[in-house]
Design a protein around this motif. Structure first.
Motif, short mmCIF file in Angstrom:
data_model
loop_
_atom_site.label_atom_id
_atom_site.label_comp_id
_atom_site.label_asym_id
_atom_site.label_seq_id
_atom_site.Cartn_x
_atom_site.Cartn_y
_atom_site.Cartn_z
N UNK A 8 0.81 -1.21 0.00
CA UNK A 8 0.00 0.00 0.00
C UNK A 8 0.85 1.26 0.00
N UNK A 9 0.21 2.37 0.30
CA UNK A 9 0.90 3.65 0.34
C UNK A 9 2.05 3.63 1.34
N UNK A 10 3.18 4.13 0.92
CA UNK A 10 4.34 4.20 1.80
C UNK A 10 5.32 3.07 1.64
N UNK A 11 4.88 1.95 1.07
CA UNK A 11 5.82 0.84 0.90
C UNK A 11 6.85 1.19 -0.18
N UNK A 12 8.08 0.77 0.06
CA UNK A 12 9.15 0.97 -0.92
C UNK A 12 9.01 -0.06 -2.04
N UNK A 13 8.93 0.38 -3.31
CA UNK A 13 8.81 -0.60 -4.40
C UNK A 13 9.92 -1.64 -4.39
N UNK A 14 11.15 -1.21 -4.08
CA UNK A 14 12.26 -2.17 -4.07
C UNK A 14 12.10 -3.15 -2.91
N UNK A 15 11.65 -2.64 -1.76
CA UNK A 15 11.47 -3.53 -0.61
C UNK A 15 10.36 -4.55 -0.88
N UNK A 16 9.29 -4.10 -1.53
CA UNK A 16 8.22 -5.03 -1.89
C UNK A 16 8.75 -6.10 -2.84
N UNK A 17 9.51 -5.67 -3.85
CA UNK A 17 10.07 -6.62 -4.82
C UNK A 17 11.01 -7.62 -4.14
N UNK A 18 11.90 -7.12 -3.27
CA UNK A 18 12.84 -8.00 -2.59
C UNK A 18 12.10 -8.99 -1.69
N UNK A 19 11.11 -8.49 -0.97
CA UNK A 19 10.33 -9.36 -0.08
C UNK A 19 9.61 -10.44 -0.87
N UNK A 20 8.98 -10.03 -1.96
CA UNK A 20 8.25 -10.99 -2.79
C UNK A 20 9.18 -12.06 -3.36
N UNK A 21 10.31 -11.62 -3.94
CA UNK A 21 11.22 -12.57 -4.58
C UNK A 21 11.78 -13.58 -3.58
N UNK A 22 12.19 -13.09 -2.40
CA UNK A 22 12.79 -13.97 -1.42
C UNK A 22 11.77 -14.94 -0.83
N UNK A 23 10.58 -14.45 -0.49
CA UNK A 23 9.58 -15.34 0.08
C UNK A 23 9.06 -16.33 -0.95
N UNK A 24 9.09 -15.93 -2.22
CA UNK A 24 8.72 -16.88 -3.27
C UNK A 24 9.71 -18.04 -3.30
N UNK A 25 10.99 -17.73 -3.09
CA UNK A 25 12.02 -18.77 -3.08
C UNK A 25 11.89 -19.66 -1.85
#
Length: 630
Positions: A8-25
């Motif tokens: 949502x508002x305020x989240x860092x796009x890079x942090x969201x991407x990093x979180x998604x990629x790592x948790x997907x792994x």
């Protein structure tokens, strides 16, 4: 089965991407990792299927504004009743009872926070130099985890004050130079919250440090420390009772796509049509991807670098077999050693055997005659649906199949857990407007029933408890209740008086995660029954669908289909609550024959009939029903 990442508002796009990629792994083998916004957290029944809620890095203050009230209440209740919360940096600040950020500076933030999972204060920044929306203040810092000194990414996080003195708080790791808590595991009612001031989820290869004066040092240290960082995060997630893939190796890399066909002339025609659209290098550059059309035996080293997931528009190699060296009478496909997880020749053999059981030997059947196969692909659905120029070169009935998908697509914003053991494929159907009595909306029902019927019509498998959930899910009725084992997705575009449909299917055939596999259900039902292979299941499903589809185009929707559909679905006489009509109770009686909507009758007055459709934002179709507007 869901891992939800707040986006949502305020989240860092890079942090969201990093979180998604790592948790997907780490978790993608067992959970559906997806991004959600504040509206979803506020209005949807996400708690029922959520194993972990994640709030990534960014800015804590906008979180307060977006999640205030009902969303925060639902998050607190979810965790206290046994759920799990994971917060990185701003997500850790936000989950603490008090926050003190850059006190005495122009960017000061001080105050209480509503979640309060950490019962004390999170104070930051731990190190100076933080700049909003920038990597200028990022650094590599040492944390102590057990007996290990681990370098991890840091950019503005805090420390958890007096964590060692707090009841119900376990210190996960500390900042090496201060011994302050950098990560904590908090007991919250029956649930838990795992909070970090650092970023063990970051893979520095996917972060732009061009503005950081220490970028070379940071990249070197964090590249070397990626394995221990992943280990620390994995072990911490395990404490949340999550099923972590500790054996996960390097990230999956895209592999070539093989063009195969039942007949040589078909393969040659498809290859020629793709090359007509390609440039002088054999490349089709489209909206979502680029495709290199080439012979399987051609040396590509001078033209193509290693395929990478970091490309904005991946270059996908489509390898066409040299038909001069293949068996001209049989299927065109690569050697079995090149496709170890799917036996293409066995698939074509099963396709012909199944067609031969139809009237006239099924000589006019076409779906499945051409196949793209790849061991690792982005998404079979995206490749066919999001690349218009490319898809227009492909014949109706072409199937795209993958052993692993790294970005599998489900309904709406959902993804589909897509790993080896699942049968995941998409195929093209061109549906003419001339079939005026065959509304395109019913195609999803045809393929859903075809999947179930292709298994339950086998001799000995008639009572295997596979069922249909309206409108496009496949469930198994197990000893532990209903478990989802498959999902369907149909995307359409309209071109020259016909719909081009891309029908996507994800069926958990062999993997025991995230719920149960179809083969496990078969074995539980009758241990004497053989487990089914992906080749025969795919072939049988495609033939069954084509048989239904041809009858549908001729007759339209009617009892010939609906009687079988109702026999397999879960909803006859089930009660639903119509929240838009004073919580009136209604009984499901079927689907309408015009638009395939759910039809229900009031239990208080059977003269009152309702036509229902799903709310497209709902996690659960039957909990998000809305009245169809006339």
């Amino acid at each position: 089965m869901n891992v939800l990442i707040y986006n949502g508002n305020g989240t860092s796009p890079n942090s969201v991407k990093q979180t998604y990629n790592t948790l997907k792994i780490l978790l993608g083998h067992a959970y559906d990792v997806m991004k959600v916004d504040a509206t979803t957290l506020r209005n949807e029944p996400w708690q029922e299927t959520c194993s972990l809620l994640v709030v990534p890095g960014g800015r804590d203050s906008p979180y307060c504004e977006d999640l205030q009230g009902q969303a925060n209440d639902k998050i607190k209740n979810y965790v206290s009743q046994g759920g799990s919360y994971l917060g990185f940096c701003a997500g850790g600040y936000y989950a603490s009872k008090e926050i003190e950020f850059e006190k005495g500076t122009p960017i000061e933030v001080i105050g209480s926070r509503p979640l309060g999972f950490y019962p004390g204060m999170c104070r930051g920044t731990m190190y100076p130099g933080f700049v909003y929306n920038s990597e200028k203040g990022a650094r590599s810092v040492s944390v102590v985890y057990g007996q290990q000194d681990i370098k991890t990414y840091y950019n503005g996080g805090g420390y958890f004050v007096d964590a060692k003195k707090m009841e119900g708080v376990e210190v996960v790791c500390t900042y090496k130079d201060t011994d302050e808590a950098a990560g904590v595991l908090c007991k919250v009612g029956q649930g838990s919250a795992l909070l970090f001031g650092v970023h063990p989820e970051y893979d520095i290869r996917f972060t732009d440090l061009s503005e950081n004066k220490d970028k070379e040092k940071i990249i070197k240290e964090l590249t070397e420390s990626l394995p221990p960082c992943r280990m620390m995060l994995s072990e911490s997630l395990h404490k949340l009772k999550l099923k972590v893939d500790t054996a996960s190796g390097p990230e999956l890399k895209l592999t070539p796509i093989y063009l195969t066909a039942l007949r040589q002339e078909t393969a040659e025609a498809v290859a020629a049509r793709m090359l007509e659209e390609a440039d002088e290098h054999g490349i089709i550059s489209d909206a979502n991807d680029r495709f290199l059309i080439t012979r399987a035996d051609k040396d590509l080293a001078s033209l193509v670098q290693e395929l990478s997931l970091t490309d904005n528009k991946p270059l996908l190699k489509i390898l066409c077999q040299d038909t001069a060296t293949t068996n001209q009478q049989g299927p065109v496909h690569p050697e079995k050693s090149q496709t170890p997880y799917f036996h293409i020749e066995k698939y074509y053999k099963a396709l012909l055997e199944r067609r031969n059981k139809e009237w006239g030997g099924g000589a006019w059947y076409r779906i499945g005659n051409v196949m793209f196969y790849s061991e690792v692909i982005t998404s079979t659905q995206t490749i066919l649906d999001k690349n218009y120029n490319f898809s227009q070169t492909l014949p109706s009935g072409l199937v795209c199949l993958a052993t692993n998908q790294i970005a599998g697509r489900g309904r709406g914003k959902n993804s589909w857990v897509s790993q080896r053991g699942a049968l995941q494929f998409s195929f093209i159907v061109r549906h003419s407007l001339q079939y005026s009595n065959a509304p395109v909306v019913f195609i999803q029902y045809l393929i859903a029933l075809a999947i179930v019927e292709s298994i339950r019509t086998r001799e000995g498998y008639e009572n295997v408890p596979l069922r249909l959930k309206w409108p496009n899910d496949i469930y198994a009725d197990t000893r532990d209740g209903l478990k989802k084992v498959g999902g369907l997705l149909v995307n359409s575009s309209f071109v020259r008086d016909e719909f081009m449909l891309v029908i996507g299917c994800g069926i958990n055939l062999n993997n025991p995660q995230p719920t149960v596999s179809i083969n496990d259900v078969i074995q539980q039902h009758d241990p004497k029954l053989q487990r089914l292979g992906p080749e025969e299941v795919l072939a049988h499903a495609l033939v069954t669908f084509e048989k239904f589809y041809m009858e549908f185009c001729e007759k339209g929707m009617g009892s010939w289909f609906l009687d079988r559909y109702y026999d397999r679905w879960l909803h006859s006489d089930k009660l639903v609550t119509l929240t838009t009509h004073n919580n009136e109770k209604a009984r499901i009686v079927g689907i309408t024959r015009d638009y395939g909507m759910l039809e229900a009758v009031s239990i208080d007055d059977n003269r009152k009939r309702y036509t229902l459709q799903p709310d497209g934002n709902s996690f659960d179709m039957l909990k998000g029903l809305i009245i169809k507007k006339e």
